[in-house]
Design an enzyme around this catalytic site. Sequence first.
Site, PDB file in Angstrom:
ATOM      1  N   THR A  38     114.957  35.714  74.065  1.00 17.95           N
ATOM      2  CA  THR A  38     114.725  34.808  72.936  1.00 17.95           C
ATOM      3  C   THR A  38     113.417  35.097  72.234  1.00 17.95           C
ATOM      4  O   THR A  38     113.301  34.900  71.020  1.00 17.95           O
ATOM      5  CB  THR A  38     114.747  33.354  73.448  1.00 17.95           C
ATOM      6  N   SER A  85     119.036  38.214  78.648  1.00 18.50           N
ATOM      7  CA  SER A  85     118.804  38.487  80.069  1.00 18.50           C
ATOM      8  C   SER A  85     119.937  38.054  80.985  1.00 18.50           C
ATOM      9  O   SER A  85     119.950  38.417  82.165  1.00 18.50           O
ATOM     10  CB  SER A  85     117.491  37.860  80.531  1.00 18.50           C
ATOM     11  N   THR A 118     114.629  34.343  79.257  1.00 23.66           N
ATOM     12  CA  THR A 118     114.243  33.397  80.309  1.00 23.66           C
ATOM     13  C   THR A 118     115.352  33.113  81.300  1.00 23.66           C
ATOM     14  O   THR A 118     115.084  32.652  82.409  1.00 23.66           O
ATOM     15  CB  THR A 118     113.801  32.066  79.688  1.00 23.66           C
ATOM     16  N   ASP A 119     116.608  33.387  80.956  1.00 24.93           N
ATOM     17  CA  ASP A 119     117.708  33.025  81.859  1.00 24.93           C
ATOM     18  C   ASP A 119     117.566  33.668  83.238  1.00 24.93           C
ATOM     19  O   ASP A 119     117.791  33.004  84.241  1.00 24.93           O
ATOM     20  CB  ASP A 119     119.070  33.439  81.260  1.00 24.93           C
TER      21      ASP A 119
HETATM   22  N1  DGL Z   1     120.157  34.545  76.295  1.00 22.39           N
HETATM   23  C1  DGL Z   1     119.004  33.973  76.967  1.00 22.39           C
HETATM   24  C2  DGL Z   1     118.183  35.092  77.634  1.00 22.39           C
HETATM   25  O1  DGL Z   1     118.073  36.181  77.021  1.00 22.39           O
HETATM   26  C3  DGL Z   1     118.156  33.206  76.024  1.00 22.39           C
HETATM   27  C4  DGL Z   1     117.101  32.411  76.720  1.00 22.39           C
HETATM   28  C5  DGL Z   1     115.700  32.945  76.509  1.00 22.39           C
HETATM   29  O2  DGL Z   1     115.445  34.183  76.444  1.00 22.39           O
HETATM   30  O3  DGL Z   1     114.812  32.092  76.477  1.00 22.39           O
HETATM   31  O4  DGL Z   1     117.671  34.861  78.725  1.00 22.39           O
END
Ligand code: DGL
Length: 355
Positions: A38, A85, A118-119
């Site tokens: 993100t 992620s 963050t995932d």
């Molecule tokens: N799709 C999620 C990721 O790439 C979005 C969440 C984020 O990066 O904060 O982990």
Amino acid sequence: MPTALRLLLALLLLFAMLGTGLSADKKPLVVVLATGGTIAGGADSDTTTIGYKAAVFGVDRVLASVPALAKVADIRAEQVFQLASENMTPAHWLILGKRVNQALKDPAVSGVVITHGTDTLEETAYFLHLTVKSDKPVVLTGSMRPATAISADGPLNLYNAVCLAGTAEARGKGVLILMNDAILSARDTTKTNTFATDTFRAPDSGPLGFMQLGRPLFYRLPARAHTLATEFAVDALTALPQVEILYGYAGSNASQVTSALAAGAKGIVNAGTGNGSLPDGTKAALAQARARGVLVVRSSRTGSGVVTRNGGVDDDALGFVAADNLTPQKARILLALALTVTSDPLRIQRMFDTY
Ligand code: DGL
């Protein structure tokens, strides 16, 4: 004080500073490895904070959003991956870990920052915490709001992460997570909320410290072995054994075990209810899996607290391992690494008691 003596003292101080490589304006060299997420995400509207597209902006665009970085560090940037992620895999961890070790070998490099979705950020961080062979800072950061949003949290997270990676105070503390001004240990930290900017918490222990005005304030130290003190080295790894996670709930049964074995699992982590409790059917199926040489680790779905060996389940008799206070997703990483070294459940239990 006589002028000659004052001049002599100034010269001595200057030589002392130059000797230590310190000088009034020498900035640390920080390597930034971008993987997507993100923090590199965007949407058509600056009020869209949910439902944006992650991993759309390159590392140069992400860095350009923080002009203040030029005052605090010299940066060497690289786009290692460009992905959301949830698509990270152990194969990505191996590539990234080797790249981190390679970057840290350069004596000019003070530390590494990894920008990450963050995932699964906590999983990449813990894998690196166990396998990177340096005491230099490795700091993972990301954001909960896309780069295009009003009050995007990515720029300040990135600024704080780069500042932290350039400090001597961050050395020797293992892999760190920097989010929302908090400095957290890779081992203890998990994403606890789907949208909040303070989502990263360490439920059993709290943050190690905080960033204030670009400087770290530390109040705790990691208690468990990490980085140079582990028996795992990412440079020696080409693949990780397959470890699956099962989820316990009212009515969960042996079918999950059957599926994991059919998928080729060499290890199984059970995210049990409470203190890692197992329904009778699941326990029997896991005992059979253990008898076939599959390693079984009891963790908990609760999100905090300790799964105690022989606490409610006879691990000694069944040959199971208790996960201590590692979450299921962290226990999976340690079990996979442990299986690259041994298949002895008691030796693996000692690893869970150590890392
Ligand atoms: N799709 C999620 C990721 O790439 C979005 C969440 C984020 O990066 O904060 O982990």
